[in-house]
Motif scaffolding. Structure first.
Motif, PDB file in Angstrom:
ATOM      1  N   HIS A   1      -1.380  55.605  68.208  1.00 15.19           N
ATOM      2  CA  HIS A   1      -1.014  54.456  69.048  1.00 15.19           C
ATOM      3  C   HIS A   1       0.385  53.915  68.770  1.00 15.19           C
ATOM      4  N   VAL A   2       1.247  54.678  68.111  1.00 13.77           N
ATOM      5  CA  VAL A   2       2.639  54.267  67.920  1.00 13.77           C
ATOM      6  C   VAL A   2       3.463  54.927  69.016  1.00 13.77           C
ATOM      7  N   LYS A   3       4.274  54.119  69.699  1.00 13.95           N
ATOM      8  CA  LYS A   3       5.092  54.659  70.787  1.00 13.95           C
ATOM      9  C   LYS A   3       6.520  54.144  70.659  1.00 13.95           C
ATOM     10  N   VAL A   4       7.443  54.887  71.249  1.00 19.50           N
ATOM     11  CA  VAL A   4       8.857  54.500  71.265  1.00 19.50           C
ATOM     12  C   VAL A   4       9.050  53.480  72.373  1.00 19.50           C
ATOM     13  N   VAL A   5       9.656  52.348  72.042  1.00 19.20           N
ATOM     14  CA  VAL A   5       9.898  51.309  73.045  1.00 19.20           C
ATOM     15  C   VAL A   5      11.371  51.221  73.430  1.00 19.20           C
ATOM     16  N   GLY A   6      12.250  51.858  72.675  1.00 22.32           N
ATOM     17  CA  GLY A   6      13.659  51.837  73.033  1.00 22.32           C
ATOM     18  C   GLY A   6      14.506  52.575  72.022  1.00 22.32           C
ATOM     19  N   ALA A   7      15.691  52.984  72.487  1.00 22.21           N
ATOM     20  CA  ALA A   7      16.649  53.648  71.602  1.00 22.21           C
ATOM     21  C   ALA A   7      18.050  53.300  72.075  1.00 22.21           C
ATOM     22  N   LYS A   8      18.952  53.117  71.104  1.00 17.97           N
ATOM     23  CA  LYS A   8      20.340  52.849  71.481  1.00 17.97           C
ATOM     24  C   LYS A   8      21.273  53.479  70.457  1.00 17.97           C
ATOM     25  N   LEU A   9      22.468  53.825  70.936  1.00 14.82           N
ATOM     26  CA  LEU A   9      23.501  54.411  70.098  1.00 14.82           C
ATOM     27  C   LEU A   9      24.687  53.457  70.106  1.00 14.82           C
ATOM     28  N   GLU A  10      25.018  52.943  68.916  1.00  9.49           N
ATOM     29  CA  GLU A  10      26.103  51.980  68.821  1.00  9.49           C
ATOM     30  C   GLU A  10      26.835  52.179  67.496  1.00  9.49           C
ATOM     31  N   ASN A  11      28.155  52.369  67.567  1.00  2.19           N
ATOM     32  CA  ASN A  11      29.001  52.527  66.382  1.00  2.19           C
ATOM     33  C   ASN A  11      28.516  53.640  65.452  1.00  2.19           C
ATOM     34  N   GLY A  12      28.065  54.752  66.012  1.00  3.87           N
ATOM     35  CA  GLY A  12      27.627  55.889  65.212  1.00  3.87           C
ATOM     36  C   GLY A  12      26.236  55.756  64.623  1.00  3.87           C
ATOM     37  N   MET A  13      25.518  54.698  64.970  1.00  5.56           N
ATOM     38  CA  MET A  13      24.147  54.497  64.489  1.00  5.56           C
ATOM     39  C   MET A  13      23.182  54.634  65.658  1.00  5.56           C
ATOM     40  N   LEU A  14      22.225  55.527  65.524  1.00 12.14           N
ATOM     41  CA  LEU A  14      21.150  55.672  66.502  1.00 12.14           C
ATOM     42  C   LEU A  14      19.987  54.827  66.013  1.00 12.14           C
ATOM     43  N   THR A  15      19.551  53.891  66.838  1.00 13.73           N
ATOM     44  CA  THR A  15      18.457  52.998  66.480  1.00 13.73           C
ATOM     45  C   THR A  15      17.295  53.253  67.426  1.00 13.73           C
ATOM     46  N   ILE A  16      16.134  53.564  66.865  1.00 15.79           N
ATOM     47  CA  ILE A  16      14.929  53.843  67.651  1.00 15.79           C
ATOM     48  C   ILE A  16      13.890  52.798  67.282  1.00 15.79           C
ATOM     49  N   ASP A  17      13.446  52.028  68.265  1.00  9.96           N
ATOM     50  CA  ASP A  17      12.429  51.003  68.037  1.00  9.96           C
ATOM     51  C   ASP A  17      11.063  51.557  68.393  1.00  9.96           C
ATOM     52  N   LEU A  18      10.112  51.336  67.492  1.00 10.27           N
ATOM     53  CA  LEU A  18       8.742  51.820  67.652  1.00 10.27           C
ATOM     54  C   LEU A  18       7.789  50.636  67.603  1.00 10.27           C
ATOM     55  N   GLU A  19       6.663  50.802  68.264  1.00  7.94           N
ATOM     56  CA  GLU A  19       5.657  49.737  68.271  1.00  7.94           C
ATOM     57  C   GLU A  19       4.267  50.356  68.264  1.00  7.94           C
ATOM     58  N   ARG A  20       3.391  49.772  67.447  1.00  7.73           N
ATOM     59  CA  ARG A  20       1.993  50.203  67.452  1.00  7.73           C
ATOM     60  C   ARG A  20       1.265  49.328  68.460  1.00  7.73           C
ATOM     61  N   ASP A  21       0.720  49.966  69.487  1.00  6.15           N
ATOM     62  CA  ASP A  21       0.032  49.260  70.561  1.00  6.15           C
ATOM     63  C   ASP A  21      -1.408  49.746  70.592  1.00  6.15           C
ATOM     64  N   ILE A  22      -2.269  49.036  69.889  1.00  9.35           N
ATOM     65  CA  ILE A  22      -3.674  49.420  69.817  1.00  9.35           C
ATOM     66  C   ILE A  22      -4.375  48.928  71.075  1.00  9.35           C
ATOM     67  N   PRO A  23      -5.053  49.824  71.808  1.00 11.81           N
ATOM     68  CA  PRO A  23      -5.768  49.395  73.001  1.00 11.81           C
ATOM     69  C   PRO A  23      -6.833  48.352  72.668  1.00 11.81           C
ATOM     70  N   GLU A  24      -7.112  47.502  73.626  1.00 14.43           N
ATOM     71  CA  GLU A  24      -8.060  46.404  73.412  1.00 14.43           C
ATOM     72  C   GLU A  24      -9.430  46.911  72.956  1.00 14.43           C
ATOM     73  N   GLU A  25      -9.874  48.033  73.515  1.00 14.67           N
ATOM     74  CA  GLU A  25     -11.190  48.555  73.133  1.00 14.67           C
ATOM     75  C   GLU A  25     -11.214  49.141  71.727  1.00 14.67           C
ATOM     76  N   MET A  26     -10.026  49.366  71.126  1.00 19.28           N
ATOM     77  CA  MET A  26      -9.970  49.907  69.774  1.00 19.28           C
ATOM     78  C   MET A  26      -9.856  48.819  68.707  1.00 19.28           C
ATOM     79  N   LYS A  27      -9.581  47.589  69.123  1.00 21.81           N
ATOM     80  CA  LYS A  27      -9.428  46.503  68.166  1.00 21.81           C
ATOM     81  C   LYS A  27     -10.788  46.088  67.622  1.00 21.81           C
ATOM     82  N   PRO A  28     -10.817  45.549  66.412  1.00 23.89           N
ATOM     83  CA  PRO A  28     -12.093  45.123  65.840  1.00 23.89           C
ATOM     84  C   PRO A  28     -12.755  44.042  66.693  1.00 23.89           C
TER      85      PRO A  28
END
Length: 155
Positions: A104-131
């Motif tokens: 349930h971890v997915k990529v939410v965005g990526a950007k390249l700035e000043n020689g740094m590649l930044t990849i943002d990730l988020e864990r999105d657990i479906p409602e039926e999987m939550k306790p």
């Protein structure tokens, strides 16, 4: 090489087959490569960020692919054959970096700035999987017994 018997773990765990399979399969382990350098940071309760130093790579020379439970970041540098180098100290070689992702971890965005590649990730657990809390009732008949299909039979 040492081998470990993971069969006792199979007896007491449910749903961890993929993780135990990763431990048993040494062929999936990649050789240790330290280029390009990267950081992994936890930026929130369910948010992560990968920062990778890719100086010299343009946006069209980088590729980010998300597969199930795997993130592949690769860069292919276009060769500049016109220049004759007296010293070449800037690494411009192609690379492929793989990151194992949890469920349930997915990529939410990526950007390249000043020689740094930044990849943002988020864990999105479906409602039926939550306790969820299960109410315990007392008495002789269960409170939530419903007939789904068919007719009731006479006793």
């Amino acid at each position: 090489m040492r081998t470990f018997d993971l069969s006792p773990l199979y007896r007491s765990s449910i749903g961890f087959d993929r993780i135990l399979g990763l431990l048993e399969n040494p062929a999936r382990l990649q050789t240790v490569d330290n280029w390009p350098p990267y950081d992994i940071a936890k930026t929130g309760e369910d948010a992560y960020r990968i920062s990778m130093a890719v100086a010299g790579f343009a946006q069209d020379e980088l590729e980010i692919i998300q597969e199930p439970n795997l993130l592949v970041v690769s860069g292919v540098k276009a060769e500049d054959d016109k220049a004759e180098y007296l010293h070449r100290g800037i690494a411009g070689r192609s690379f492929t970096r793989r990151f194992e992702l949890a469920d349930h971890v997915k990529v939410v965005g990526a950007k390249l700035e000043n020689g740094m590649l930044t990849i943002d990730l988020e864990r999105d657990i479906p409602e039926e999987m939550k306790p969820r809390r299960i109410d315990v009732v007392t008495g002789k008949t269960p409170a939530a017994s419903k007939q789904i299909e068919g007719k009731k039979q006479a006793a």
